[in-house]
Design a protein around this motif. Structure first.
Motif, PDB file in Angstrom:
ATOM      1  N   SER A  14      17.173  26.622  -6.318  1.00 15.85           N
ATOM      2  CA  SER A  14      16.914  25.299  -6.871  1.00 15.85           C
ATOM      3  C   SER A  14      15.516  24.870  -6.433  1.00 15.85           C
ATOM      4  O   SER A  14      15.173  24.958  -5.249  1.00 15.85           O
ATOM      5  CB  SER A  14      17.949  24.297  -6.353  1.00 15.85           C
ATOM      6  N   GLY A  15      14.712  24.418  -7.399  1.00 18.88           N
ATOM      7  CA  GLY A  15      13.371  23.994  -7.037  1.00 18.88           C
ATOM      8  C   GLY A  15      12.581  23.523  -8.237  1.00 18.88           C
ATOM      9  O   GLY A  15      13.149  23.116  -9.263  1.00 18.88           O
ATOM     10  N   TYR A  16      11.262  23.613  -8.113  1.00 17.85           N
ATOM     11  CA  TYR A  16      10.384  23.079  -9.146  1.00 17.85           C
ATOM     12  C   TYR A  16       9.352  24.119  -9.553  1.00 17.85           C
ATOM     13  O   TYR A  16       8.860  24.897  -8.742  1.00 17.85           O
ATOM     14  CB  TYR A  16       9.673  21.824  -8.634  1.00 17.85           C
ATOM     15  N   ILE A  17       9.040  24.106 -10.863  1.00 21.22           N
ATOM     16  CA  ILE A  17       7.895  24.863 -11.358  1.00 21.22           C
ATOM     17  C   ILE A  17       6.795  23.855 -11.692  1.00 21.22           C
ATOM     18  O   ILE A  17       7.066  22.725 -12.104  1.00 21.22           O
ATOM     19  CB  ILE A  17       8.259  25.714 -12.586  1.00 21.22           C
ATOM     20  N   VAL A  18       5.585  24.264 -11.463  1.00 18.25           N
ATOM     21  CA  VAL A  18       4.427  23.399 -11.727  1.00 18.25           C
ATOM     22  C   VAL A  18       3.589  24.072 -12.797  1.00 18.25           C
ATOM     23  O   VAL A  18       3.187  25.236 -12.657  1.00 18.25           O
ATOM     24  CB  VAL A  18       3.601  23.180 -10.444  1.00 18.25           C
ATOM     25  N   PHE A  46      11.128  26.627  -3.831  1.00 17.86           N
ATOM     26  CA  PHE A  46      12.551  26.783  -4.130  1.00 17.86           C
ATOM     27  C   PHE A  46      13.373  26.953  -2.854  1.00 17.86           C
ATOM     28  O   PHE A  46      12.917  27.544  -1.868  1.00 17.86           O
ATOM     29  CB  PHE A  46      12.777  27.998  -5.042  1.00 17.86           C
ATOM     30  N   ILE A  47      14.583  26.399  -2.901  1.00 22.81           N
ATOM     31  CA  ILE A  47      15.580  26.584  -1.846  1.00 22.81           C
ATOM     32  C   ILE A  47      16.577  27.634  -2.325  1.00 22.81           C
ATOM     33  O   ILE A  47      17.095  27.553  -3.441  1.00 22.81           O
ATOM     34  CB  ILE A  47      16.323  25.274  -1.532  1.00 22.81           C
ATOM     35  N   ARG A  48      16.835  28.605  -1.500  1.00 22.65           N
ATOM     36  CA  ARG A  48      17.790  29.672  -1.833  1.00 22.65           C
ATOM     37  C   ARG A  48      19.094  29.435  -1.082  1.00 22.65           C
ATOM     38  O   ARG A  48      19.107  29.236   0.127  1.00 22.65           O
ATOM     39  CB  ARG A  48      17.194  31.025  -1.455  1.00 22.65           C
ATOM     40  N   ARG A  83      21.476  25.489   2.916  1.00 11.91           N
ATOM     41  CA  ARG A  83      20.035  25.280   2.764  1.00 11.91           C
ATOM     42  C   ARG A  83      19.218  26.340   3.504  1.00 11.91           C
ATOM     43  O   ARG A  83      18.098  26.646   3.114  1.00 11.91           O
ATOM     44  CB  ARG A  83      19.647  23.896   3.279  1.00 11.91           C
ATOM     45  N   VAL A  84      19.772  26.853   4.584  1.00  6.47           N
ATOM     46  CA  VAL A  84      19.048  27.873   5.370  1.00  6.47           C
ATOM     47  C   VAL A  84      19.843  29.169   5.461  1.00  6.47           C
ATOM     48  O   VAL A  84      19.449  30.096   6.158  1.00  6.47           O
ATOM     49  CB  VAL A  84      18.731  27.352   6.789  1.00  6.47           C
ATOM     50  N   ASN A  85      20.984  29.217   4.764  1.00  9.31           N
ATOM     51  CA  ASN A  85      21.814  30.422   4.732  1.00  9.31           C
ATOM     52  C   ASN A  85      22.198  30.884   6.132  1.00  9.31           C
ATOM     53  O   ASN A  85      22.067  32.057   6.486  1.00  9.31           O
ATOM     54  CB  ASN A  85      21.110  31.544   3.963  1.00  9.31           C
ATOM     55  N   GLN A  86      22.684  29.936   6.914  1.00 16.42           N
ATOM     56  CA  GLN A  86      23.109  30.224   8.276  1.00 16.42           C
ATOM     57  C   GLN A  86      24.483  29.606   8.533  1.00 16.42           C
ATOM     58  O   GLN A  86      24.800  28.521   8.032  1.00 16.42           O
ATOM     59  CB  GLN A  86      22.118  29.662   9.291  1.00 16.42           C
TER      60      GLN A  86
END
Length: 734
Positions: A110-114, A123-125, A311-314
Motif C-alpha cells: 500500500s502506498g503512493y505513486i508520483v 510503499f508499506i509491505r 506494518r513491519v512484518n514482525q
C-alpha cells in the motif's frame, strides 16, 4: 479495504498491489489501470483487497490474526504448457502447478505513486501466509493470515508425536528395555538424559544405545510405577528448565510451529523479557499439545501478548507491565475525528483477588486440579473489594512456575492484580493520516470529553494501550485504559528491579531440584534467576526466605543442610531470612549388639559472608543416644533430632531372656527433639536389673550417656555472619 478503479487526476495517487511467492517465483498483480505505473511490473488483474488488522487478546498469549482478503480476475495464458497449445485459464494453470501453496508468502503493498512512477520507498509491505484459495470462472479469492497462524493447534504441537513403542513387555521391576521399530531410537530419542512417558508413568533414562534404553529411574516426577504391554507408545517429553520467557516462546514458535525466525526480532524480545520477568520459568510437557494453547496457558503465568505487526512484518512480544510515563498525548480536540469516540466500561475484567497454584506434583495429571500443586500464593487488593463491594477472582494453575519460584507466583499476582484492580474502560476513536504512526501495542495518553475526573470534573488524561489499529479512509483504533493500582504487601520487592527474592517452603533435602540434584543457595539462585547467575549486579539485594512451613535439612549426617555457595561479586552479602527450621540430620541411636551410633549432621555451611535474619530455629542435628547396660539388662539409645530424624537403636537385651519382665523400644527423634532411649527390666532369682538407653540429643545437643556429638548449627568455614535477627540457634557456631 475495498476499492474501485477511478479516473486518475492527481500527480500523487494511492496504489495497491500484491505479490505471491512460491518456490522462489514471484507473481505480482496490481489494479487494472492504464497506463501501468512506470517501474512496476505487474499483471493488472487485482480487483479488490481487504485487510483486517491484528488484535491483542486481553487474556494474553496470541491475539486475533491479521488477515488479508484478495480478489484477482481471471485471464488467459497463451504460453505453451506441456502438450497444450491452446490458451488455458491462468489460475487453473497456476493451481495445477502450485498444489502446495498453503503457508507460502502473500504480500500486500500500500502506498503512493508520483507522476505515475513506482518508487518502493513510498510503499508499506504487509506479509501474510496463504491460507485459502477459491476459484470461479471469473477469477480467484485468496486469503492470507499472519505467520502466527502456523502456531494453530491443528498445525503445531509440542512435543512432537513419538513413533517408538515397546518391543517387549515392561514389568514394574524392569530397568532396561528396547524400542521398536528398528532404528527408531537414533531417529527420535536423545542418546543421554531423556524423559519419556509410557501410559501414565514417566521414566528418566541416562543412556540410549541404538534402540536400547538403560539407566532408568522409574516412577519419575511422582508418577506411579506400573507394567506396560508390548506396543505401548514411548512418548518423548519436552522439558523447559529454568528458561527465560522469550526463549520458551521463541522455541515453541520457531522449532515446533515452523515460523520463519526472520519474523522475530529475538534481541528485542529478550530485552522485553528481561525487563519484565527477572525470574525463570519451566515445565515438563509429557504429551503433544497445541502450540497456540501452550502459549496462551504460559501467558497466564508470565503475562505477555503476542501479535503480528503487519506494518513491519514482525511478531511483537509485549509484557503486561506498568504504563509508560512518556507516552504521546492524543486528545478529542486535536486528534480524534469528531463523532468517532466511544467508551465502554469493562466490568468483567476487574480482578481483586489473584490465586496462583504452583509447583506441580504430577505433570501427567489434571492441570486444573488444585490438589496437583504443592503451593498456593494468594494476593488480594482490599481497596478493590471495598470500592466495588465484592471480590473478583482470577485463579491461575501454573505448571510453568516451580515450587522454588514463589517470586514468579508473586510477580504474576502483582501484575494482574494491579493492572485490573479497577474495571478498565475501552476507548474507540478514529484519527486521520497525520496521526497514523501510533499502532497496535503502543501506549498513549488520551483525553476525551466522555471521561471526566471524579473529583474536579476536568477532562481526564489517562494512559491507554492500543489493542487494534486498522487503516481505511481514516485510521480506526481500539484502546484499553491502562490503569495500574497501588501495591499491596508482597508486591513491592518482587517488582523492585534491585531485589531478588528466593522462597523456600515445605520439606527440602539439600535444596534438591525436581530431578533430585542437591543445590547450594547460589545454584538455587541460578535456577530461579538464570539471567543474573553469570554476573549478578553487585548492588543487587539477594534474599533467601525460608518460610514458616519450611524444614530445610539433609538426609546425610556428613552433608550440610544448606550451603551458601560463593558470592564474590556482591557489595552486600546475601540475606538468609529464616521463619522455619534449618536443621542437620539427626544421629542414630546405639543398637544392642551392633554399632549404629552416629553424630548429628551440620545445618549451614558458609562459603561466603551472609546476613542472617533468623525468626525461628537453626540447629545442628542431635547426636544419637548411647545404649545402656546394667547388670543383665541392655537398652538401645534414642535417635537425635533433625531432618531425616535420627533412628532409635534396635533391640533390648536381658540375660537370661526368659527372666525379662518388660521392655520398650528406643524412639526416633523428631525435627526438634531427641527420642527417648529404650528400656528393659527383669528379675533373676532375687536380683532385679533394669536399664534405660540414652536419649537422642535435641537440636544442637549430644546424645545422652556419652552419646554421639551434635552437628554444628553454622559452620563458619572462615567467613562471617552479620546478625540482623539472631533468633534461636542450637549448636555450635564456629
Amino acid at each position: 479495504m475495498a476499492f474501485q478503479t477511478e479516473k486518475k487526476k492527481y500527480a500523487k495517487e494511492h496504489l495497491w498491489f500484491v505479490e505471491i511467492e512460491v518456490g522462489g517465483t514471484i507473481y505480482r498483480f496490481c489494479e487494472n489501470r492504464s497506463p501501468l505505473p512506470i517501474g512496476l511490473e505487474a499483471t493488472p488483474s487485482l480487483q479488490s483487497i481487504r485487510t483486517n488488522p491484528a488484535e491483542i487478546k486481553l487474556e494474553g498469549g496470541m491475539g486475533v490474526r491479521a488477515k488479508c482478503s484478495i480478489t484477482l480476475l481471471e485471464s488467459s495464458d497463451y504460453t505453451q504448457w506441456g502438450t497444450i497449445t491452446d490458451p488455458v485459464r491462468f489460475w487453473a494453470r497456476w493451481r495445477a502447478e502450485t498444489p502446495f501453496y498453503l503457508g507460502k508468502r502473500v504480500s500486500v503493498f500500500s502506498g503512493y505513486i508520483v507522476n505515475n512512477t513506482y518508487n518502493a520507498n513510498n510503499f508499506i509491505r504487509r506479509d501474510y501466509v496463504m491460507e485459502s484459495f477459491a476459484q470461479t470462472a471469473g477469477g480467484v479469492s485468496i486469503t492470507g493470515k499472519d505467520p502466527l497462524k502456523l502456531a494453530s493447534n491443528d498445525r503445531a504441537k509440542a512435543p512432537l508425536e513419538s513413533n517408538g513403542s515397546l518391543l517387549t513387555e515392561l514389568t514394574e521391576t524392569t530397568s532396561t528395555f528396547n524400542l521398536q521399530p528398528a532404528g527408531i531410537g537414533d531417529l527420535e530419542y536423545p542418546a543421554t538424559d531423556g524423559i519419556i512417558r509410557i501410559g501414565e508413568e514417566l521414566i528418566l533414562y541416562t543412556t540410549r544405545t541404538g534402540d536400547n534404553i538403560s539407566g532408568v529411574t522409574r516412577g519419575f516426577r511422582n508418577t506411579e510405577i506400573s507394567s506396560h504391554a508390548i506396543g505401548d507408545v514411548v512418548q518423548l517429553c519436552l522439558q523447559y528448565d529454568a528458561e527465560t520467557v522469550s526463549n520458551i516462546v521463541y522455541d515453541l514458535l520457531v522449532n515446533y510451529a515452523g515460523i520463519d525466525a526472520s519474523f522475530i526480532n529475538k534481541p528485542e524480545w529478550d530485552a522485553e523479557s528481561a525487563n519484565a520477568f527477572i525470574t525463570s520459568y519451566g515445565t515438563l510437557l509429557t504429551e503433544p499439545e497445541g502450540v497456540q494453547d501452550l502459549i496462551k496457558e504460559f501467558a497466564q503465568s508470565a503475562p505477555f501478548y503476542l501479535y503480528y505487526d503487519e506494518r513491519v512484518n514482525q511478531i511483537r512480544f509485549k509484557a503486561l507491565k506498568p504504563p509508560a510515563d512518556d507516552a504521546q498525548l492524543f486528545t478529542w480536540q486535536a486528534n480524534f475525528i469528531e463523532g468517532s469516540t466511544g467508551v465502554k466500561d469493562m466490568q468483567d475484567m476487574r480482578v481483586s483477588t489473584v490465586v496462583v497454584n504452583y509447583g506441580i506434583i504430577n505433570p501427567t495429571k489434571d492441570l486444573d486440579e488444585k490438589s496437583n500443586y504443592r503451593s498456593t500464593y494468594a494476593r488480594e487488593d482490599t481497596d478493590s473489594v471495598t470500592d466495588y463491594g465484592q471480590r473478583a477472582y482470577k485463579t491461575i494453575n501454573s505448571r510453568w512456575i516451580s515450587i522454588d519460584n514463589q517470586s514468579a507466583a508473586r510477580l504474576v499476582a502483582a501484575r494482574i492484580g494491579r493492572r485490573f484492580s479497577q474495571a478498565p474502560r475501552m476507548l474507540t476513536f478514529a484519527m486521520d493520516a497525520k496521526d497514523s504512526d501510533v499502532w497496535t501495542g503502543d501506549s498513549i495518553q488520551g483525553e476525551t470529553d466522555l471521561i471526566l475526573e471524579p473529583t474536579t470534573g476536568n477532562i481526564a488524561r489517562l494512559p491507554y494501550q492500543i489493542l487494534s489499529a486498522s487503516e481505511g479512509k481514516n485510521y480506526s483504533y481500539t484502546a484499553l485504559e491502562h490503569s495500574y493500582g497501588e501495591a499491596v504487601p508482597g508486591d513491592e520487592d518482587v517488582e523492585d528491579p534491585n531485589v531478588r527474592l528466593v522462597f523456600i517452603g515445605g520439606e527440602v533435602d539439600q535444596l534438591k531440584d525436581v530431578n533430585g540434584t542437591p543445590r547450594t543457595l547460589r545454584q538455587l539462585f541460578a535456577d530461579v534467576f538464570p539471567a543474573d547467575e553469570a554476573a549478578p549486579d553487585p548492588d543487587l539485594d539477594i534474599r533467601f526466605i525460608f518460610e514458616s512451613n519450611a524444614v530445610a535439612g539433609s538426609s546425610d549426617n556428613t552433608i550440610h543442610a544448606v550451603k551458601t555457595g560463593s558470592w564474590p561479586e556482591l557489595n552486600t552479602p546475601i540475606l538468609v531470612q529464616n521463619s522455619g527450621l534449618i536443621v542437620g540430620r539427626g544421629g542414630d541411636g546405639q543398637s544392642i549388639g551392633t554399632n549404629t551410633l552416629t553424630v548429628g549432621g551440620p545445618a549451614i555451611l558458609l562459603q561466603d559472608d551472609i546476613r542472617l535474619q533468623n525468626f525461628n530455629v537453626i540447629g545442628g542435628g542431635g547426636g544419637g543416644g548411647n545404649s545402656a547396660t546394667i547388670g543383665r539388662a541392655s537398652a538401645a539409645g534414642g535417635g537425635g533430632a533433625g531432618f531425616s530424624v535420627g533412628l532409635g537403636g534396635g533391640g533390648t537385651s536381658y540375660n537370661p531372656p526368659e527372666d525379662e519382665q518388660q521392655n520398650t523400644a528406643a524412639q526416633n527423634g523428631t525435627f526438634t527433639d531427641g527420642g527417648l532411649g529404650g528400656t528393659v527390666s527383669g528379675q533373676t532369682g532375687g536380683e532385679f536389673d533394669s536399664a534405660t538407653g540414652g536419649a537422642g540429643g535435641d537440636l544442637g545437643q549430644a546424645g545422652a550417656l556419652s552419646g554421639a556429638a551434635a552437628g554444628k548449627a553454622i559452620d563458619l568455614n572462615g567467613f562471617t555472619v552479620t546478625y540482623v535477627e539472631t533468633g534461636t540457634i542450637l549448636g555450635a557456631v564456629s
